[in-house]
Scaffold this motif. Sequence first.
Motif, short mmCIF file in Angstrom:
data_model
loop_
_atom_site.label_atom_id
_atom_site.label_comp_id
_atom_site.label_asym_id
_atom_site.label_seq_id
_atom_site.Cartn_x
_atom_site.Cartn_y
_atom_site.Cartn_z
N GLU A 195 37.00 8.73 33.17
CA GLU A 195 38.01 8.18 32.28
C GLU A 195 39.30 7.84 33.03
O GLU A 195 40.18 7.14 32.49
CB GLU A 195 38.33 9.18 31.16
CG GLU A 195 37.16 9.40 30.19
CD GLU A 195 37.41 10.53 29.22
OE1 GLU A 195 38.49 11.17 29.31
OE2 GLU A 195 36.54 10.79 28.37
N LEU A 196 39.43 8.30 34.28
CA LEU A 196 40.64 8.07 35.07
C LEU A 196 40.57 6.70 35.75
O LEU A 196 39.52 6.30 36.27
CB LEU A 196 40.80 9.17 36.11
CG LEU A 196 40.85 10.61 35.57
CD1 LEU A 196 40.96 11.60 36.72
CD2 LEU A 196 42.02 10.78 34.60
N GLU A 197 41.69 6.01 35.79
CA GLU A 197 41.73 4.63 36.30
C GLU A 197 41.25 4.53 37.75
O GLU A 197 40.54 3.59 38.10
CB GLU A 197 43.15 4.07 36.18
CG GLU A 197 43.29 2.60 36.54
CD GLU A 197 42.48 1.68 35.63
OE1 GLU A 197 42.19 0.55 36.06
OE2 GLU A 197 42.15 2.09 34.49
N ALA A 198 41.62 5.48 38.60
CA ALA A 198 41.22 5.42 40.01
C ALA A 198 39.71 5.47 40.18
O ALA A 198 39.16 4.87 41.10
CB ALA A 198 41.87 6.56 40.79
N PHE A 199 39.05 6.19 39.27
CA PHE A 199 37.59 6.28 39.33
C PHE A 199 36.94 5.02 38.77
O PHE A 199 35.85 4.63 39.19
CB PHE A 199 37.11 7.52 38.58
CG PHE A 199 37.39 8.81 39.31
CD1 PHE A 199 36.41 9.46 40.03
CD2 PHE A 199 38.67 9.37 39.27
CE1 PHE A 199 36.67 10.64 40.71
CE2 PHE A 199 38.94 10.55 39.96
CZ PHE A 199 37.95 11.19 40.68
N LYS A 200 37.63 4.36 37.83
CA LYS A 200 37.11 3.12 37.24
C LYS A 200 37.17 1.98 38.25
O LYS A 200 36.19 1.25 38.45
CB LYS A 200 37.90 2.75 35.98
CG LYS A 200 37.68 3.69 34.81
CD LYS A 200 38.55 3.26 33.62
CE LYS A 200 38.39 4.19 32.43
NZ LYS A 200 39.27 3.80 31.31
N VAL A 201 38.34 1.79 38.88
CA VAL A 201 38.50 0.64 39.78
C VAL A 201 37.68 0.78 41.06
O VAL A 201 37.34 -0.22 41.70
CB VAL A 201 39.98 0.41 40.15
CG1 VAL A 201 40.80 0.12 38.92
CG2 VAL A 201 40.57 1.58 40.92
N SER A 202 37.32 2.00 41.41
CA SER A 202 36.54 2.23 42.63
C SER A 202 35.03 2.23 42.37
O SER A 202 34.23 2.33 43.30
CB SER A 202 36.94 3.58 43.25
OG SER A 202 36.70 4.63 42.33
N HIS A 203 34.64 2.09 41.10
CA HIS A 203 33.24 2.19 40.70
C HIS A 203 32.39 1.09 41.36
O HIS A 203 32.87 -0.03 41.57
CB HIS A 203 33.14 2.07 39.18
CG HIS A 203 31.83 2.48 38.61
ND1 HIS A 203 30.74 1.63 38.56
CD2 HIS A 203 31.42 3.66 38.08
CE1 HIS A 203 29.71 2.27 38.04
NE2 HIS A 203 30.09 3.51 37.72
N PRO A 204 31.15 1.41 41.70
CA PRO A 204 30.27 0.41 42.34
C PRO A 204 30.10 -0.88 41.54
O PRO A 204 29.81 -1.93 42.12
CB PRO A 204 28.94 1.16 42.45
CG PRO A 204 29.31 2.59 42.52
CD PRO A 204 30.51 2.74 41.64
N SER A 205 30.28 -0.81 40.24
CA SER A 205 30.10 -2.01 39.41
C SER A 205 31.30 -2.95 39.46
O SER A 205 31.26 -4.03 38.88
CB SER A 205 29.84 -1.60 37.95
OG SER A 205 30.98 -0.94 37.41
N ARG A 206 32.35 -2.56 40.22
CA ARG A 206 33.59 -3.35 40.22
C ARG A 206 34.08 -3.67 41.63
O ARG A 206 35.28 -3.81 41.87
CB ARG A 206 34.68 -2.61 39.43
CG ARG A 206 34.35 -2.46 37.95
CD ARG A 206 35.40 -1.68 37.19
NE ARG A 206 36.71 -2.32 37.19
CZ ARG A 206 37.75 -1.86 36.49
NH1 ARG A 206 37.63 -0.77 35.73
NH2 ARG A 206 38.91 -2.46 36.53
N GLN A 207 33.15 -3.80 42.57
CA GLN A 207 33.53 -4.06 43.96
C GLN A 207 33.32 -5.53 44.33
O GLN A 207 32.55 -6.24 43.69
CB GLN A 207 32.75 -3.14 44.89
CG GLN A 207 32.99 -1.67 44.64
CD GLN A 207 34.47 -1.34 44.50
OE1 GLN A 207 35.26 -1.60 45.41
NE2 GLN A 207 34.86 -0.78 43.36
#
Length: 216
Positions: A195-207
Motif C-alpha cells: 500500500e506504500l507508494e515506494a513499493f508501488k512505483v518500484s513494482h515489476p509491473s511498472r518498470q
Amino acid sequence: MSFSSQPILYSYFRSSCSWRVRIALALKGIAYDQVPVNLVKDGGQQFSAEFKAVNPMQQVPALKIDGITITQSLAIIQYLEDTCPNPRLLPQDPKKRAQVRMISDHIASGIQPLQNLSILNKIGEKKMEWAQQCITSGFQALEQILQHTAGRYCVGDEVSMADLCLVPQVGNAERYGVNLGPYPTITRINKALLELEAFKVSHPSRQPDTPAELRS
C-alpha cells in the motif's frame, strides 16, 4: 542528497534483488537512471562483455553511484543507508537492527539464491517444484520468526531493510504458485507494504522494461 551525476541502476523488471534496491531508492527519494538488463533475451544480456565489465558476477542489480559501482542488493542498500540515512532502513536499537539483518539474510541468502533463475535453468523440467519447495521451506521458518519480531512490518512498526527483502520474495512465491495460506504474518505484512507508494512505483509491473502484457 545531490550527486555529481545521477546514479545508474542496472536492473531487470522481474529480478527480486533489483526490486529491493528500487524500493530503497524510492523510499529515500533518490532519482536515478535505469539501464535494463534482460536476463532471458539473447541467452541473457547479463552475459555480454559490456555488462561483465560492470559486474564480473554477471548479475543484477548493479548501481553506479558517487564514482563507484556497487553490486549485491544488501550492500547497495547499506551504502544508501550510510550516505542518505533518512528515512532510516536500519533501526538504531542494536537488537532490532540485528533482527532486520537476520531477516534480510534469511531471505537474501537462505531462500532467494536457491530459486534464482540460474539455478532453475539447471534444474530443468522440475524447476517449478524445486522453487516451491525452496520458498516453502524458507517461509515456514520466516513465519515463525516474524511472529516474534513483527509489528505492522517485519520488525516493529517502521519500514526496514527486512521489508525490502520480504515483498519481492512474496512476489516470487506468487509467481511460482506457492500456497501462502499457512503464512498469515507474511501475507499481512506484504499487503500493508504494497500500500506504500515506494513499493508501488518500484513494482515489476511498472518498470521501463516491463512487457506490455504485464504492465499495470
